[in-house]
Design a protein around this motif. Structure first.
Motif, PDB file in Angstrom:
ATOM      1  N   PHE A 301      51.308  51.943  27.873  1.00  0.00           N
ATOM      2  CA  PHE A 301      50.794  51.137  28.737  1.00  0.00           C
ATOM      3  C   PHE A 301      51.685  49.581  28.798  1.00  0.00           C
ATOM      4  O   PHE A 301      52.499  49.246  28.146  1.00  0.00           O
ATOM      5  N   LYS A 302      52.049  49.225  30.668  1.00  0.00           N
ATOM      6  CA  LYS A 302      53.055  48.225  30.567  1.00  0.00           C
ATOM      7  C   LYS A 302      52.011  46.354  31.217  1.00  0.00           C
ATOM      8  O   LYS A 302      51.372  46.969  32.007  1.00  0.00           O
ATOM      9  N   LEU A 303      52.775  45.661  30.444  1.00  0.00           N
ATOM     10  CA  LEU A 303      51.764  44.906  30.417  1.00  0.00           C
ATOM     11  C   LEU A 303      51.819  43.596  31.942  1.00  0.00           C
ATOM     12  O   LEU A 303      53.639  44.487  32.188  1.00  0.00           O
ATOM     13  N   ARG A 304      51.291  43.367  32.440  1.00  0.00           N
ATOM     14  CA  ARG A 304      52.095  42.233  33.923  1.00  0.00           C
ATOM     15  C   ARG A 304      52.864  40.889  33.467  1.00  0.00           C
ATOM     16  O   ARG A 304      53.543  40.591  33.931  1.00  0.00           O
ATOM     17  N   GLU A 305      52.377  40.931  32.332  1.00  0.00           N
ATOM     18  CA  GLU A 305      52.787  39.668  31.070  1.00  0.00           C
ATOM     19  C   GLU A 305      52.300  39.777  29.399  1.00  0.00           C
ATOM     20  O   GLU A 305      51.962  39.813  28.969  1.00  0.00           O
ATOM     21  N   PRO A 306      53.366  39.238  29.216  1.00  0.00           N
ATOM     22  CA  PRO A 306      54.359  39.342  27.891  1.00  0.00           C
ATOM     23  C   PRO A 306      52.712  38.314  26.893  1.00  0.00           C
ATOM     24  O   PRO A 306      52.235  37.634  27.372  1.00  0.00           O
ATOM     25  N   LEU A 307      52.381  39.132  25.691  1.00  0.00           N
ATOM     26  CA  LEU A 307      51.286  38.740  25.352  1.00  0.00           C
ATOM     27  C   LEU A 307      51.937  37.332  24.085  1.00  0.00           C
ATOM     28  O   LEU A 307      50.910  36.690  23.759  1.00  0.00           O
ATOM     29  N   ASN A 308      52.708  37.363  23.504  1.00  0.00           N
ATOM     30  CA  ASN A 308      53.730  36.368  22.735  1.00  0.00           C
ATOM     31  C   ASN A 308      53.524  36.637  21.578  1.00  0.00           C
ATOM     32  O   ASN A 308      53.638  35.696  20.905  1.00  0.00           O
ATOM     33  N   ALA A 309      53.199  37.992  20.959  1.00  0.00           N
ATOM     34  CA  ALA A 309      52.529  38.112  20.004  1.00  0.00           C
ATOM     35  C   ALA A 309      52.106  39.399  19.317  1.00  0.00           C
ATOM     36  O   ALA A 309      51.768  40.243  20.490  1.00  0.00           O
ATOM     37  N   PRO A 310      52.237  39.984  18.403  1.00  0.00           N
ATOM     38  CA  PRO A 310      51.647  40.911  17.744  1.00  0.00           C
ATOM     39  C   PRO A 310      50.383  41.922  17.830  1.00  0.00           C
ATOM     40  O   PRO A 310      49.559  40.796  17.744  1.00  0.00           O
ATOM     41  N   ILE A 311      49.728  43.174  18.590  1.00  0.00           N
ATOM     42  CA  ILE A 311      48.389  42.498  18.565  1.00  0.00           C
ATOM     43  C   ILE A 311      48.136  44.734  18.109  1.00  0.00           C
ATOM     44  O   ILE A 311      48.895  45.187  17.742  1.00  0.00           O
ATOM     45  N   TYR A 312      46.697  44.495  17.009  1.00  0.00           N
ATOM     46  CA  TYR A 312      46.512  45.989  17.019  1.00  0.00           C
ATOM     47  C   TYR A 312      44.645  46.135  17.430  1.00  0.00           C
ATOM     48  O   TYR A 312      44.303  45.313  16.824  1.00  0.00           O
ATOM     49  N   ASP A 346      56.714  46.691  14.100  1.00  0.00           N
ATOM     50  CA  ASP A 346      57.983  46.223  13.626  1.00  0.00           C
ATOM     51  C   ASP A 346      58.519  45.761  14.809  1.00  0.00           C
ATOM     52  O   ASP A 346      58.804  46.322  16.036  1.00  0.00           O
ATOM     53  N   CYS A 347      57.112  44.834  15.958  1.00  0.00           N
ATOM     54  CA  CYS A 347      56.958  45.018  17.164  1.00  0.00           C
ATOM     55  C   CYS A 347      58.124  44.253  17.835  1.00  0.00           C
ATOM     56  O   CYS A 347      58.210  42.928  17.037  1.00  0.00           O
ATOM     57  N   ASP A 348      57.706  44.065  18.362  1.00  0.00           N
ATOM     58  CA  ASP A 348      58.360  41.964  19.899  1.00  0.00           C
ATOM     59  C   ASP A 348      57.434  41.687  20.577  1.00  0.00           C
ATOM     60  O   ASP A 348      57.003  42.673  21.719  1.00  0.00           O
ATOM     61  N   PRO A 349      57.375  40.741  19.874  1.00  0.00           N
ATOM     62  CA  PRO A 349      56.339  39.731  20.311  1.00  0.00           C
ATOM     63  C   PRO A 349      56.268  39.578  22.259  1.00  0.00           C
ATOM     64  O   PRO A 349      56.123  39.128  23.239  1.00  0.00           O
ATOM     65  N   GLN A 350      57.715  39.364  22.702  1.00  0.00           N
ATOM     66  CA  GLN A 350      57.597  39.606  24.115  1.00  0.00           C
ATOM     67  C   GLN A 350      58.446  40.428  24.869  1.00  0.00           C
ATOM     68  O   GLN A 350      58.431  40.337  26.155  1.00  0.00           O
ATOM     69  N   GLY A 351      58.228  41.811  24.597  1.00  0.00           N
ATOM     70  CA  GLY A 351      57.840  42.917  24.596  1.00  0.00           C
ATOM     71  C   GLY A 351      57.186  42.968  25.673  1.00  0.00           C
ATOM     72  O   GLY A 351      55.848  42.356  25.543  1.00  0.00           O
ATOM     73  N   LEU A 352      56.619  44.003  26.562  1.00  0.00           N
ATOM     74  CA  LEU A 352      56.106  44.389  27.945  1.00  0.00           C
ATOM     75  C   LEU A 352      55.154  45.448  27.009  1.00  0.00           C
ATOM     76  O   LEU A 352      54.051  46.278  28.414  1.00  0.00           O
ATOM     77  N   TYR A 353      55.403  46.609  26.859  1.00  0.00           N
ATOM     78  CA  TYR A 353      55.044  47.990  26.330  1.00  0.00           C
ATOM     79  C   TYR A 353      54.031  47.372  24.796  1.00  0.00           C
ATOM     80  O   TYR A 353      54.199  47.415  24.134  1.00  0.00           O
ATOM     81  N   LEU A 354      53.047  48.841  25.607  1.00  0.00           N
ATOM     82  CA  LEU A 354      51.763  48.631  24.550  1.00  0.00           C
ATOM     83  C   LEU A 354      51.592  49.980  23.860  1.00  0.00           C
ATOM     84  O   LEU A 354      51.271  50.866  25.407  1.00  0.00           O
TER      85      LEU A 354
END
Length: 496
Positions: A301-312, A346-354
């Motif tokens: 998935f590609k987010l339209r806006e970053p979440l700015n934090a890791p999720i699971y 090892d995710c990147d909070p600024q990333g857009l991909y889930l």
């Protein structure tokens, strides 16, 4: 030069000489074998574990400094990984080696060295074809979750991922009518305090080392591990097993071990292969049949806006939607390797991909079977001389279509887009079941409701080979819970 193995492991020939003292001989050192062994040893029995692979790590790779080393972790896999063959009947030819298209691992600790960490339970309806109910099995789940230090089930061990970004994603799913929750993970989140240090990922060898039960000589109430030793067959007289023939992985020396109880715990495929190699199909026609693995689709998935934090996040199955989804990230990468099952650390909070794993219930059809080939493959010695014949049924194909259709719905719900998906072939999920299925009545299945062979009561199965069906949940927790129940059956038999 001496190694850690020389301190922790025993020589197979010295163990063979102690056969009059072995209460239980366990084949396999993953969670099924180790959980069983610990339960039996804690009740005063002498236990020997045979493991075909070497000792390479004392804990899960994600609990070590290697977890973030994309250059080293694949090399560790390759030390103990071998390729296996899954085929449909259309492309299978008797006597001809099938293409090697899936993976297996042979090491002390088994797959528990590398597993992905997600630990949901099966749902109540998943036990519809089992000879007991969810309520009967639920106490074993509770015990297994305590042993594995599962996070998210209690206030003592809260969810590993928690925070505003996680809550935001869950709210978005809820708004779209999709139930979602914090993922239950086999990672210890108890607060470090007063001498307690969290244990990281659950891993069979880690649990064994911490148990204080490991020994190098056969002793009551202790466990001996014999690595680099392949179980070739069990011998029997029609009413009981009389011995197990094994050989060293790197030598041709064979030896015989005698015990009061023999336990198959090498995983559904290897336990079934050993039963077939021992001629047990002559005792029951269902030996080797009703194999299944999860239907497995990977998505991005590609987010339209970053979440700015890791999720699971975890989207659970329903009774009418027999699949679940695990959503991890965010990342900057656009795809991921199955070698890196803990990439979400090892995710990147600024990333857009889930990343999305979607697992569905595979049909344990009778025609899906393990077949011995006699053709040497990538696996050590006899471990690779088989093929799994698996033809996807109409039910499998329908569920895969539903999984594919669900992916863009979820992407839109979390304010993103599906940019890539991939349907993986049978066997790729590595959550195999069947081959030695259990039943409530003799003659119907191969094993009883505690995993003991109906015709050979001193032979039993601690892993998912006995399951008549599966839920969509990752298998690790349920295998651990099942092995606790299986150990009860062994103890009851040896107490008679």
């Amino acid at each position: 030069m001496s190694t850690l193995t020389s301190i922790l492991a025993a020589d197979p020939f010295s163990i063979a000489k102690a056969t009059t003292n072995i209460d239980a001989l366990v084949v396999g050192s993953g969670t099924a074998g180790v959980t069983t062994a610990i339960e039996l040893a804690q009740n005063g029995l002498s236990v020997v574990i045979l493991e075909a692979g070497p000792f390479v790590l004392p804990s899960h790779v994600g609990s070590t400094p290697f977890r973030s080393r994309g250059d080293i972790t694949p090399q560790i896999h390759n030390l103990v990984r071998y390729r296996t063959a899954w085929s449909d009947r259309e492309h299978y030819q008797e006597g001809v080696a099938s293409p090697l298209n899936n993976d297996a691992w042979s090491a002390v600790g088994g797959r528990t060295l590398f597993w992905g960490g997600c630990t949901p339970r099966f749902s109540e309806w998943d036990f519809a074809h089992w000879p007991f109910s969810y309520d009967d099995f639920e106490p074993y789940y509770q015990t297994a979750e305590r042993l594995m230090h599962v996070s998210g089930r209690s206030a003592k061990r809260p969810p590993f991922f928690r925070g505003e970004a996680q809550d935001t994603l869950l709210r978005r799913c809820e708004k779209a009518g999709i139930d979602a929750e914090h993922a239950y993970l086999g990672i210890d989140t108890q607060e470090p305090r007063n001498g307690y240090v969290p244990r990281g990922f659950d891993c069979a060898i880690d649990r064994l080392l911490r148990s204080g039960l490991l020994a190098r000589e056969v002793t009551r109430g202790r466990i001996v591990v014999v690595p680099d030793t392949i179980a070739e067959r069990v011998d029997h007289n029609g009413s009981e097993v009389t011995g197990l023939i094994a050989k060293e992985t790197h030598e041709n020396r064979r030896f015989r071990i005698v015990a009061r109880q023999y336990v198959l715990a090498g995983g559904a495929i290897q336990s079934t292969r050993l039963a077939l190699a021992s001629g047990l199909k002559d005792l029951h026609p269902h030996v080797g049949t009703h194999i299944a693995d999860h239907l497995f689709i990977q998505g991005l998935f590609k987010l339209r806006e970053p979440l700015n934090a890791p999720i699971y996040a975890f989207i659970p199955p329903t009774e009418t939607r027999p699949f679940h989804m695990q959503i991890q990230g965010p990342f900057n990468e656009t795809w991921y390797s199955p070698y890196h099952a803990t990439v979400w650390l090892d995710c990147d909070p600024q990333g857009l991909y889930l990343l999305a794993y979607c697992f569905g219930v595979g049909d344990a059809a009778e025609h899906n079977e393990v077949k011995l080939t006699g053709v040497q493959s990538d696996g050590p010695d006899s471990l690779g001389k088989y093929v799994v014949l698996n033809d996807r049924t109409a039910t499998d194909l329908r569920i895969l279509d539903e999984m594919q259709a669900f992916l863009p719905d979820v992407a839109d719900a979390i304010e993103g887009d599906l940019v890539r998906s991939q349907i993986n072939p049978p066997g790729a999920a590595l959550h195999e079941i069947g081959g030695l299925r259990m039943s409530e009545e003799p003659g119907v299945g191969v094993t009883d409701t505690f995993g003991r062979f109906w015709t050979l009561p001193n032979l039993s199965v601690a892993d998912s080979a006995v399951w008549p069906s599966q839920g969509s949940a990752n298998s690790y927790l349920t295998i651990t819970a099942w092995s606790l129940r299986h150990a009860e059956g062994v103890l009851a038999r040896l107490a008679d």
